[in-house]
Design a protein around this motif. Structure first.
Motif, PDB file in Angstrom:
ATOM      1  N   GLY A  26      16.358  12.117 -41.663  1.00 18.20           N
ATOM      2  CA  GLY A  26      16.233  11.518 -40.348  1.00 18.20           C
ATOM      3  C   GLY A  26      15.136  12.115 -39.500  1.00 18.20           C
ATOM      4  N   VAL A  27      15.299  11.926 -38.217  1.00 21.57           N
ATOM      5  CA  VAL A  27      14.338  12.420 -37.234  1.00 21.57           C
ATOM      6  C   VAL A  27      15.081  13.278 -36.221  1.00 21.57           C
ATOM      7  CG1 VAL A  27      12.732  10.491 -37.515  1.00 21.57           C
ATOM      8  CG2 VAL A  27      14.566  10.323 -35.841  1.00 21.57           C
ATOM      9  N   GLU A  28      14.322  14.118 -35.527  1.00 16.90           N
ATOM     10  CA  GLU A  28      14.928  15.007 -34.532  1.00 16.90           C
ATOM     11  C   GLU A  28      14.126  14.940 -33.241  1.00 16.90           C
ATOM     12  OE1 GLU A  28      15.922  19.748 -34.322  1.00 16.90           O
ATOM     13  OE2 GLU A  28      16.418  18.649 -36.159  1.00 16.90           O
ATOM     14  N   PHE A  29      14.846  14.887 -32.139  1.00 17.63           N
ATOM     15  CA  PHE A  29      14.254  14.913 -30.809  1.00 17.63           C
ATOM     16  C   PHE A  29      14.830  16.130 -30.106  1.00 17.63           C
ATOM     17  CE2 PHE A  29      14.732  14.023 -26.272  1.00 17.63           C
ATOM     18  CZ  PHE A  29      13.428  13.735 -25.915  1.00 17.63           C
ATOM     19  N   LEU A  30      13.970  16.939 -29.489  1.00 18.41           N
ATOM     20  CA  LEU A  30      14.406  18.146 -28.803  1.00 18.41           C
ATOM     21  C   LEU A  30      13.815  18.131 -27.397  1.00 18.41           C
ATOM     22  CD1 LEU A  30      14.610  21.629 -30.299  1.00 18.41           C
ATOM     23  CD2 LEU A  30      13.306  21.353 -28.220  1.00 18.41           C
ATOM     24  N   HIS A  31      14.657  18.325 -26.390  1.00 15.32           N
ATOM     25  CA  HIS A  31      14.205  18.406 -24.996  1.00 15.32           C
ATOM     26  C   HIS A  31      14.630  19.759 -24.446  1.00 15.32           C
ATOM     27  CE1 HIS A  31      13.081  17.240 -20.960  1.00 15.32           C
ATOM     28  NE2 HIS A  31      14.257  17.668 -20.550  1.00 15.32           N
ATOM     29  N   MET A  32      13.654  20.568 -24.047  1.00 16.91           N
ATOM     30  CA  MET A  32      13.914  21.912 -23.549  1.00 16.91           C
ATOM     31  C   MET A  32      14.494  21.867 -22.138  1.00 16.91           C
ATOM     32  SD  MET A  32      13.208  24.152 -25.827  1.00 16.91           S
ATOM     33  CE  MET A  32      13.249  25.603 -24.771  1.00 16.91           C
ATOM     34  N   LEU A  33      15.580  22.603 -21.931  1.00 19.24           N
ATOM     35  CA  LEU A  33      16.219  22.697 -20.615  1.00 19.24           C
ATOM     36  C   LEU A  33      15.840  23.990 -19.913  1.00 19.24           C
ATOM     37  CD1 LEU A  33      19.736  21.347 -21.626  1.00 19.24           C
ATOM     38  CD2 LEU A  33      17.881  20.094 -20.494  1.00 19.24           C
ATOM     39  N   THR A  34      15.934  25.107 -20.638  1.00 17.07           N
ATOM     40  CA  THR A  34      15.599  26.405 -20.059  1.00 17.07           C
ATOM     41  C   THR A  34      14.876  27.267 -21.099  1.00 17.07           C
ATOM     42  OG1 THR A  34      17.676  27.455 -20.740  1.00 17.07           O
ATOM     43  CG2 THR A  34      17.659  26.389 -18.574  1.00 17.07           C
ATOM     44  N   GLY A  35      14.093  28.223 -20.623  1.00 13.19           N
ATOM     45  CA  GLY A  35      13.454  29.188 -21.509  1.00 13.19           C
ATOM     46  C   GLY A  35      12.245  28.653 -22.232  1.00 13.19           C
ATOM     47  N   LYS A  36      11.882  29.396 -23.273  1.00 13.10           N
ATOM     48  CA  LYS A  36      10.698  29.082 -24.058  1.00 13.10           C
ATOM     49  C   LYS A  36      11.069  29.206 -25.530  1.00 13.10           C
ATOM     50  CE  LYS A  36       5.856  29.856 -23.235  1.00 13.10           C
ATOM     51  NZ  LYS A  36       4.854  30.746 -22.669  1.00 13.10           N
ATOM     52  N   LEU A  37      10.553  28.287 -26.365  1.00 15.16           N
ATOM     53  CA  LEU A  37      10.930  28.228 -27.771  1.00 15.16           C
ATOM     54  C   LEU A  37       9.711  27.951 -28.630  1.00 15.16           C
ATOM     55  CD1 LEU A  37      13.564  28.035 -29.633  1.00 15.16           C
ATOM     56  CD2 LEU A  37      13.240  25.559 -29.445  1.00 15.16           C
ATOM     57  N   ASN A  38       9.582  28.694 -29.730  1.00 14.46           N
ATOM     58  CA  ASN A  38       8.601  28.348 -30.755  1.00 14.46           C
ATOM     59  C   ASN A  38       9.307  27.476 -31.777  1.00 14.46           C
ATOM     60  OD1 ASN A  38       6.313  29.644 -29.822  1.00 14.46           O
ATOM     61  ND2 ASN A  38       6.701  31.516 -30.974  1.00 14.46           N
ATOM     62  N   LEU A  39       8.685  26.352 -32.096  1.00 12.14           N
ATOM     63  CA  LEU A  39       9.209  25.438 -33.103  1.00 12.14           C
ATOM     64  C   LEU A  39       8.165  25.335 -34.198  1.00 12.14           C
ATOM     65  CD1 LEU A  39      11.094  23.167 -34.176  1.00 12.14           C
ATOM     66  CD2 LEU A  39       9.813  21.595 -32.714  1.00 12.14           C
ATOM     67  N   MET A  40       8.573  25.647 -35.411  1.00  9.26           N
ATOM     68  CA  MET A  40       7.693  25.517 -36.554  1.00  9.26           C
ATOM     69  C   MET A  40       8.143  24.276 -37.331  1.00  9.26           C
ATOM     70  SD  MET A  40       7.478  28.687 -35.452  1.00  9.26           S
ATOM     71  CE  MET A  40       8.793  29.748 -35.935  1.00  9.26           C
ATOM     72  N   VAL A  41       7.226  23.330 -37.511  1.00 11.25           N
ATOM     73  CA  VAL A  41       7.487  22.130 -38.304  1.00 11.25           C
ATOM     74  C   VAL A  41       6.431  22.098 -39.396  1.00 11.25           C
ATOM     75  CG1 VAL A  41       7.716  19.625 -38.326  1.00 11.25           C
ATOM     76  CG2 VAL A  41       8.400  20.906 -36.294  1.00 11.25           C
ATOM     77  N   ALA A  42       6.888  22.167 -40.647  1.00 16.82           N
ATOM     78  CA  ALA A  42       5.986  22.311 -41.788  1.00 16.82           C
ATOM     79  C   ALA A  42       5.149  23.559 -41.530  1.00 16.82           C
ATOM     80  CB  ALA A  42       5.163  21.058 -42.003  1.00 16.82           C
ATOM     81  N   ARG A  43       3.861  23.441 -41.370  1.00 12.12           N
ATOM     82  CA  ARG A  43       3.022  24.627 -41.136  1.00 12.12           C
ATOM     83  C   ARG A  43       2.441  24.646 -39.735  1.00 12.12           C
ATOM     84  NH1 ARG A  43       0.072  24.900 -47.011  1.00 12.12           N
ATOM     85  NH2 ARG A  43       1.988  25.310 -48.142  1.00 12.12           N
ATOM     86  N   GLU A  44       2.959  23.788 -38.860  1.00 11.48           N
ATOM     87  CA  GLU A  44       2.461  23.724 -37.485  1.00 11.48           C
ATOM     88  C   GLU A  44       3.439  24.403 -36.538  1.00 11.48           C
ATOM     89  OE1 GLU A  44       1.396  19.844 -36.118  1.00 11.48           O
ATOM     90  OE2 GLU A  44       0.550  19.284 -38.055  1.00 11.48           O
ATOM     91  N   GLU A  45       2.896  25.212 -35.613  1.00 12.83           N
ATOM     92  CA  GLU A  45       3.728  25.892 -34.623  1.00 12.83           C
ATOM     93  C   GLU A  45       3.497  25.260 -33.255  1.00 12.83           C
ATOM     94  OE1 GLU A  45       4.224  30.314 -32.692  1.00 12.83           O
ATOM     95  OE2 GLU A  45       3.672  30.144 -34.810  1.00 12.83           O
ATOM     96  N   HIS A  46       4.590  25.024 -32.540  1.00 12.98           N
ATOM     97  CA  HIS A  46       4.539  24.438 -31.203  1.00 12.98           C
ATOM     98  C   HIS A  46       5.364  25.312 -30.274  1.00 12.98           C
ATOM     99  CE1 HIS A  46       2.960  20.708 -32.957  1.00 12.98           C
ATOM    100  NE2 HIS A  46       3.765  21.012 -33.963  1.00 12.98           N
ATOM    101  N   THR A  47       4.812  25.662 -29.128  1.00 10.30           N
ATOM    102  CA  THR A  47       5.545  26.426 -28.126  1.00 10.30           C
ATOM    103  C   THR A  47       5.974  25.466 -27.024  1.00 10.30           C
ATOM    104  OG1 THR A  47       4.293  28.417 -28.645  1.00 10.30           O
ATOM    105  CG2 THR A  47       5.472  28.378 -26.545  1.00 10.30           C
TER     106      THR A  47
END
Length: 105
Positions: A26-47
């Motif tokens: 499937g697919v995933e949707f993430l909405h940040m509420l508080t703080g800071k998060l690093n998300l790694m998807v495959a070889r790409e990093e997103h802050t």
């Protein structure tokens, strides 16, 4: 026809340790509420910070890691693969990739 099953939950990233990479259908949707998060998807990093959102193909290995000491929470929705045609019609024609994140007011 059956409606696509949507799973929605509040995720709290309590530890600064990297969550082991995983994948699922499937697919995933993430909405940040508080703080800071690093998300790694495959070889790409997103802050991501509070107010940021991201949508991606959950069939790709992905992992999360809290940044800093602040409380970090996000609203996470997982949807079946057929939902990707509704959320991003062009995704079926191109290689799986991380969608552009958007800041909501």
């Amino acid at each position: 026809a059956a409606e696509p099953k949507v799973n929605c939950y509040l995720a709290e990233f309590c530890s600064p340790e990297l969550v082991r990479p995983h994948l699922h259908n499937g697919v995933e949707f993430l909405h940040m509420l508080t703080g800071k998060l690093n998300l790694m998807v495959a070889r790409e990093e997103h802050t991501l910070g509070a107010g940021d959102s991201i949508y991606f193909d959950a069939n790709l290995p992905h992992a999360y890691q809290r940044v800093g000491k602040s409380h970090c929470t996000a609203l996470v929705m997982t949807l079946p693969a057929e939902a990707s045609a509704v959320l991003a019609p062009s995704a079926r024609k191109s290689a799986p990739r991380v969608a552009t994140r958007a800041r909501f007011a």
